[in-house]
Design an enzyme around this catalytic site. Structure first.
Site, short mmCIF file in Angstrom:
data_model
loop_
_atom_site.label_atom_id
_atom_site.label_comp_id
_atom_site.label_asym_id
_atom_site.label_seq_id
_atom_site.Cartn_x
_atom_site.Cartn_y
_atom_site.Cartn_z
CB THR A 3 -0.93 0.01 1.23
OG1 THR A 3 -1.77 -1.15 1.19
CG2 THR A 3 -1.82 1.24 1.25
CG ASP A 19 -1.24 -7.80 -2.19
OD1 ASP A 19 -1.96 -6.80 -2.15
OD2 ASP A 19 -1.29 -8.73 -1.36
CB SER A 20 2.13 -8.05 1.76
OG SER A 20 0.79 -8.09 2.16
CB SER A 21 -1.31 -11.89 -0.38
OG SER A 21 -1.60 -11.30 -1.64
CB THR A 37 0.54 -4.00 6.46
OG1 THR A 37 -0.74 -4.12 5.82
CG2 THR A 37 1.05 -2.58 6.31
CG ASP A 38 -2.49 -7.99 4.45
OD1 ASP A 38 -2.81 -7.29 5.43
OD2 ASP A 38 -3.16 -8.03 3.40
CD GLN A 81 -5.89 -22.32 19.42
OE1 GLN A 81 -6.89 -21.77 19.87
NE2 GLN A 81 -5.94 -23.55 18.90
CB CYS A 82 -2.57 -17.14 24.43
SG CYS A 82 -3.75 -18.20 25.29
#
Length: 342
Positions: free
Chosen positions: A13, A57-59, A89-90, A274-275
């Protein structure tokens, strides 16, 4: 003495502007960045710009791109005092984590930044992120780099790269390091928390180790999950298993047999939580004892992004002689708490 910073633009972006005919965001010619942000010329450093031929794109950023960036830094390491990577950013936390492992014994700043809004937007966060990142990338004291690690700068905060996670797709303050303090903050003054900075072995030499294996699988368990699916997936060398709390999973015979079979098949199992905050503690609850019995590896308080990229870097890496299980628990670049992550 003006410090020299190499700016590597990968896409994202931060390098977009609105095409007013279509209304869509499109990449702009990054060689014109000094026209977009003339304030860059006011910073006491020389900036050279190296954009990817095709902004991504970051993806679309992955192991191949990590290798390109790492090797380009290696190629130019002696010619520059610092490096700034502009990134979407992703997946920035994945790239920052991967680079932290690939750039061994780093003694110069490698800063990643991006933005939530395009650089041409009236309310953009891109200018501040870019300008302050340049300050950090060129920050030296007594002819020594203040930052000697891979870091992420975003919304007034400097963070350890392999500790970061993106927790907001909406707010400018998009990144956190829940298990590690902030390295620095920018306000009226540019602050650095020197006690929290990483330092390499003083007797070691910088080198690039771009080994990456993709034979790694990530799986998040959930209540009611059918563990039979594990037996249906192709054989994988490393399974990063994200479990409940401090390391618990269903206390059933089926769970035990399924995980034991994976280990018999040669799969290393890395257990992470997962925390968002805290980490794994085998034995704290009885429902975690299965992992000790099968010889699973505790990820301690490592992030998912860092666990995945660390496993990818260490798996079948010919530059290490120790077994994967011994290597993974070591605190190699400040990615886990404690000397050996325990």
């Amino acid at each position: 003495m003006k410090r020299k910073v190499l700016l590597i633009y990968t896409g994202g972006t931060i390098g977009m502007e609105k095409d007013y005919e279509s209304g869509s965001l499109v990449p702009f010619d990054f060689s014109n960045i000094f026209k977009k942000i003339p304030e860059m010329k006011l910073i006491e450093c020389e900036v050279s710009v190296h954009p990817f031929k095709k902004p991504l794109d970051s993806s679309d950023m992955g192991p191949n791109e990590w290798k390109i960036i790492a090797n380009y830094i290696g190629k130019n390491y002696d010619q520059y005092d610092g490096f700034l990577i502009l990134h979407g950013t992703d997946t920035m936390s994945y790239t920052a984590s991967a680079l932290s492992f690939m750039l061994k014994n780093l003694r110069k700043p490698v800063i990643l930044t991006g933005s939530q809004l395009p650089i041409g937007d009236l309310r953009t966060d891109a200018k501040e992120n870019l300008l302050t990142s340049l300050y950090y990338a060129s920050l030296y004291e007594n002819d020594e780099a203040v930052i000697q690690e891979v870091a992420v700068y975003f919304e007034y905060k400097l963070l350890r790269g392999n500790r970061t996670l993106k927790y907001s797709a909406e707010y400018f303050d998009a990144y956190q390091t829940p298990n590690y303090p902030v390295l620095g903050q920018s306000g009226v003054h540019l602050n650095v928390e020197k006690d929290f900075l990483w330092r390499p072995n003083p007797d070691s030499k910088f080198e690039v180790d771009d080994h990456i294996s993709t034979d790694v699988l990530f799986w998040r368990i959930f209540p009611g999950m059918h563990l039979e699916h594990f037996s249906e997936i192709p054989k994988v060398k490393v399974l990063v298993l994200q479990v409940f709390g401090s390391g618990t999973i269903f206390n059933t015979e089926k769970t035990r047999k399924t995980l034991q079979q994976l280990r018999k098949n040669g799969t290393e199992i890395v257990v992470i939580s997962q925390c968002v905050s805290g980490g794994i503690s085998f034995g704290k609850y009885s429902n975690s004892n299965i992992f000790t019995k099968i010889g699973a590896i505790s990820g301690n308080d490592i992030t998912a992004e860092s666990a995945i990229t660390k496993a990818m870097h260490l798996l079948d890496n010919p530059n290490y002689s120790e077994p994967f299980s011994e290597l993974f628990v070591q605190n190699m670049r400040g990615e886990v708490t404690g000397k050996f992550g325990v």
